[in-house]
Design an enzyme around this catalytic site. Sequence first.
Site, PDB file in Angstrom:
ATOM      1  N   HIS A 206      -8.744  17.386 -31.541  1.00  0.00           N
ATOM      2  CA  HIS A 206      -7.853  18.546 -31.646  1.00  0.00           C
ATOM      3  C   HIS A 206      -7.933  19.461 -30.428  1.00  0.00           C
ATOM      4  O   HIS A 206      -6.914  19.837 -29.834  1.00  0.00           O
ATOM      5  CB  HIS A 206      -8.167  19.347 -32.905  1.00  0.00           C
ATOM      6  N   HIS A 268      -0.323  21.863 -23.641  1.00  0.00           N
ATOM      7  CA  HIS A 268      -0.210  23.264 -23.234  1.00  0.00           C
ATOM      8  C   HIS A 268      -0.797  23.491 -21.838  1.00  0.00           C
ATOM      9  O   HIS A 268      -0.059  23.792 -20.917  1.00  0.00           O
ATOM     10  CB  HIS A 268      -0.822  24.226 -24.260  1.00  0.00           C
ATOM     11  N   ASP A 319       6.409  20.994 -30.773  1.00  0.00           N
ATOM     12  CA  ASP A 319       5.225  21.659 -31.307  1.00  0.00           C
ATOM     13  C   ASP A 319       5.440  22.245 -32.697  1.00  0.00           C
ATOM     14  O   ASP A 319       5.493  21.527 -33.686  1.00  0.00           O
ATOM     15  CB  ASP A 319       4.739  22.705 -30.307  1.00  0.00           C
TER      16      ASP A 319
END
Length: 452
Positions: A206, A268, A319
């Site tokens: 993650h 990101h 996203d």
Amino acid sequence: MRRLILDHALLPGGWASNVGIDVESGAIAAVHPEASPDGRERIAGITLPGLPNLHSHTFQRGMAGLAETRGPEGDSFWTWRQVMYRFLGSLTPDDVEAVAAFAMMEMLEGGFTALAEFHYLHHDAQGRPFGDIAELSGRIAAAAQETGMGLTLLPVFYAQGGFGGAAPTEGQRRFINDVESYARLLDGARREVAGLDDAVVGVAPHSLRAVLPESLGEVVAMAGEGPVHIHIAEQVKEVEDCLAWSGQRPVAWLLDHAPVDRRWCLIHATHLDPQEVKGIAASGAVAGLCPITEANLGDGIFEGVDHRAAGGRFGVGSDSNIEISAPGELKQFEYSQRLKHRARNVLAEREGQSTGRSLYETALTGGAQALGRRIGAIAEGHRADFVVLDADHPDLAAVSGDRWLDAYVFVAGRAAIDTVFVAGKPVVRNGRHVSRDTIRARYVQAMARILV
């Protein structure tokens, strides 16, 4: 074999007209520029390779708009995250599938033809694994099957609540696995997608805050040659916490401690120093940008100009699915750079180059790499994934060539989309998904129960 003829198409070598396409088993078997129309099905309009969506959490489509009320203090990603935790607490497996199908339907209508689903919702509302630990992965696969979306499934490994082994919070309990249970989850996910056409399974630690260093290596090894995606350096607080934990910034730490290469997609990567920008580019990894979500969350602005100058690769994703639009993500990326640098046409690389085409073609290449699939080009051996624009749309009718892409990205957006093909099959006609009514009704029913 399906034999098509495209009025106009963007090929790897540029624009071409009367392009014959032979499609066999979902893939492009041959491309014939300036073909005869005899015996071929005409596809009227302007055909583009379908754009890959390299990052999504489909369940978050259901909470779009729920976090737009000002709180008592400064709102941020971290306060948005609390809204997300409350929302997912009530989701059942049926809800997860209904919301995922609706999001994928909107992606297809919005110009995305393949998806990397960063899937971290694994357990029931109490944090207990289902009898089949991959139950919710199966629901994502079922949504892809129903909608026709090309799928790269990325089961997420999430083991801790913060840097240095902090205990997970109650809101994170539906995400948590150890390495052993994650291996079972990954095996289950691979079984679930086995019935899909051309699906890929990768791994997704993650973030550095959610994974211990020793576990990171074990999880990455499970990917084999498949994709590896990770959230990284999205927030200033994340950078500060990583510095306090390790003495390094997140991207710098990752490049020093993990085998980052072409398999990787760094999601990101908003807050970078110059050495990190160069390091990402040199690694061959893709920067996974989600400009609409990054703007919605107040994340910051990616170092797009420096990244491009260093030879870096990027793709775009939807996203949080607050708004789903392939051209919209590209426009937001360019506009963020214009605001940052107070200039125009910032991401076109040379004088005379179309900004729309530069953005689109670069995102095709980066997105295909990040998804680990042969997509993103109208070329032999690639999946027959096409987005067909309406040549009669008012913003496209009087222009041609690269101006079509500029008008699509910066003016008309998804309203210019007429037909979408995935694996040679039409899944969107006249701008509407072929199963829109059924998928929409199930989504509305689910949301009516969840939001009571």
